[in-house]
Design an enzyme around this catalytic site. Structure first.
Site, PDB file in Angstrom:
ATOM      1  N   ASN A   1     -30.997 -27.839 -51.690  1.00 26.01           N
ATOM      2  CA  ASN A   1     -30.310 -28.444 -52.833  1.00 26.01           C
ATOM      3  C   ASN A   1     -30.519 -27.728 -54.159  1.00 26.01           C
ATOM      4  O   ASN A   1     -29.916 -28.116 -55.163  1.00 26.01           O
ATOM      5  CB  ASN A   1     -30.770 -29.899 -52.992  1.00 26.01           C
ATOM      6  CG  ASN A   1     -30.303 -30.781 -51.859  1.00 26.01           C
ATOM      7  OD1 ASN A   1     -29.263 -30.537 -51.263  1.00 26.01           O
ATOM      8  ND2 ASN A   1     -31.082 -31.803 -51.536  1.00 26.01           N
TER       9      ASN A   1
ATOM     10  N   HIS B   1     -15.519 -25.998 -46.840  1.00 20.87           N
ATOM     11  CA  HIS B   1     -15.972 -24.660 -47.248  1.00 20.87           C
ATOM     12  C   HIS B   1     -14.808 -23.795 -47.723  1.00 20.87           C
ATOM     13  O   HIS B   1     -15.038 -22.697 -48.238  1.00 20.87           O
ATOM     14  CB  HIS B   1     -16.691 -23.969 -46.086  1.00 20.87           C
ATOM     15  CG  HIS B   1     -18.078 -24.481 -45.851  1.00 20.87           C
ATOM     16  ND1 HIS B   1     -18.871 -24.081 -44.796  1.00 20.87           N
ATOM     17  CD2 HIS B   1     -18.825 -25.376 -46.555  1.00 20.87           C
ATOM     18  CE1 HIS B   1     -20.040 -24.696 -44.845  1.00 20.87           C
ATOM     19  NE2 HIS B   1     -20.029 -25.483 -45.907  1.00 20.87           N
TER      20      HIS B   1
ATOM     21  N   HIS C   1     -24.374 -33.689 -49.287  1.00 20.27           N
ATOM     22  CA  HIS C   1     -25.831 -33.689 -49.204  1.00 20.27           C
ATOM     23  C   HIS C   1     -26.412 -35.058 -49.538  1.00 20.27           C
ATOM     24  O   HIS C   1     -27.479 -35.417 -49.025  1.00 20.27           O
ATOM     25  CB  HIS C   1     -26.411 -32.613 -50.123  1.00 20.27           C
ATOM     26  CG  HIS C   1     -26.245 -31.228 -49.589  1.00 20.27           C
ATOM     27  ND1 HIS C   1     -27.147 -30.209 -49.838  1.00 20.27           N
ATOM     28  CD2 HIS C   1     -25.283 -30.671 -48.801  1.00 20.27           C
ATOM     29  CE1 HIS C   1     -26.750 -29.103 -49.232  1.00 20.27           C
ATOM     30  NE2 HIS C   1     -25.614 -29.357 -48.609  1.00 20.27           N
TER      31      HIS C   1
ATOM     32  N   ARG D   1     -19.984 -30.558 -52.367  1.00 21.76           N
ATOM     33  CA  ARG D   1     -21.198 -30.287 -51.586  1.00 21.76           C
ATOM     34  C   ARG D   1     -22.298 -31.303 -51.913  1.00 21.76           C
ATOM     35  O   ARG D   1     -23.025 -31.761 -51.031  1.00 21.76           O
ATOM     36  CB  ARG D   1     -21.682 -28.865 -51.891  1.00 21.76           C
ATOM     37  CG  ARG D   1     -22.914 -28.439 -51.100  1.00 21.76           C
ATOM     38  CD  ARG D   1     -23.239 -26.979 -51.347  1.00 21.76           C
ATOM     39  NE  ARG D   1     -24.423 -26.565 -50.628  1.00 21.76           N
ATOM     40  CZ  ARG D   1     -25.453 -25.935 -51.178  1.00 21.76           C
ATOM     41  NH1 ARG D   1     -25.427 -25.649 -52.484  1.00 21.76           N
ATOM     42  NH2 ARG D   1     -26.496 -25.584 -50.461  1.00 21.76           N
TER      43      ARG D   1
END
Length: 327
Positions: A99, A196, A74, A70
């Protein structure tokens, strides 16, 4: 000839402007200058050092695998894959709402410490993160792939730049807009969100789907069995930071069950479940959940594409001595 010369000068001017001011935007273009084996002579043990650091972190806490994956997403969606997410301090990207729950920073810093001892000033933090994301997928029984390296580290990290990251309540149209802004297709969107399968989210990211409110009842698209389970895990007035697997029943294995869950109304995030309900993405989900699914291979290709978004190479950026601070 005079017209041709004028056009050439204009193109050169625009190139210089874009190059100089690229960090103020999303730098969406695919990277040039990265290649597989970039460190083969300057730091031949680089990938092994990163892999060992990620493995050690994973053995201590398996949840760092989705955290690092992740984190890489980001990083790339804000100013490109330049390691800016790793910079700590007031008003940096780490402090942005999207975040604050990221994890795995210590693993990246551990790898950097070892790399500085072996090959001082050679391997960028941006490359460490790209490699660590791949290794995290492998450790959760997913596919491996060759990661092009040669990125350099950015010097800008602002929380305000992270305001447009994909969100848990985004419609398909909004997700398409955000992925298109970094030149990723709708198919790549559905494939990459498949990460995910090993992800988690805090109750606060989806609790609005679970309970009656002034705007209506609990989300009727949620499978009733899952709804009851999530209401137990995430009481209406409970702790919003409690984390729940996004791929119920297979949250620690990198596989296609995430897509099967969407087909049964078992998507935890609204942004996930709409991939099934929207006709623009449902056929892609159906293909990826089929017995002939090419999800793993497509995920690897899409990760390479994503990891080259707006990269800094050559003389641009820097090689940080520590990942949490610019030099």
């Amino acid at each position: 000839m005079g017209l041709v010369r004028s056009v050439c000068l204009l193109v050169t001017f625009l190139y210089i402007v874009i190059s100089v001011h690229g960090q103020a935007t999303a730098r969406p273009g695919a990277g040039s200058g990265t290649r597989v084996g970039f460190y083969s002579t300057t730091c031949p043990t680089a990938e092994t050092i990163v892999r060992n650091a990620v493995t050690a972190g994973f053995n201590s806490n398996p949840r760092i695998a989705p955290g690092i994956l992740r984190m890489h997403f980001h990083d790339c969606f804000v100013l490109g894959c330049d390691g800016s997410i790793l910079i700590s301090g007031a008003n940096t990207e780490q402090t942005a709402r999207s975040n604050v729950n990221l994890r795995g920073f210590d693993v990246i810093e551990n790898a950097k410490t070892q790399l500085e001892a072996a090959c001082p000033g050679v391997v960028s933090c941006a490359d460490i993160l790209a490699l660590a994301a791949r290794d995290s997928v492998v450790l959760t029984r997913g596919i491996s792939w060759q990661v092009p390296t040669g990125r350099r580290d950015g010097r800008v990290s602002l929380a305000s730049n992270a305001n447009n990251l994909p969100g848990a309540g985004d419609s398909v149209a909004v997700q398409q807009q955000k992925f298109s802004a970094v030149r990723l297709s709708t198919r790549e969107l559905v494939v990459l969100v498949g990460g995910h399968t090993i992800g988690q989210a805090g109750c606060g990211a989806f609790r609005n789907r679970l309970y009656n409110s002034t705007t209506g009842p609990a989300d009727p698209t949620i499978d009733p069995t899952l709804l009851a389970q999530l209401q137990t895990q995430c009481p209406q007035n409970g702790d919003a930071s409690v984390r729940v697997d996004l791929d119920t029943g297979s949250g620690t294995t990198f596989d296609t069950s995430y897509y099967n869950n969407l087909s049964r109304g078992r998507g935890v995030l609204q942004s996930d479940q709409v991939l099934w309900s929207d006709p623009a993405t449902r056929p892609i989900v159906q293909q990826l959940m089929s017995p002939r699914s090419t999800f793993n291979a497509e995920f690897a290709r899409a990760m390479v594409r994503m990891s080259n978004i707006g990269v800094l190479t050559g003389a641009n950026g820097e090689i940080r001595r520590v990942c949490s601070a610019i030099n």
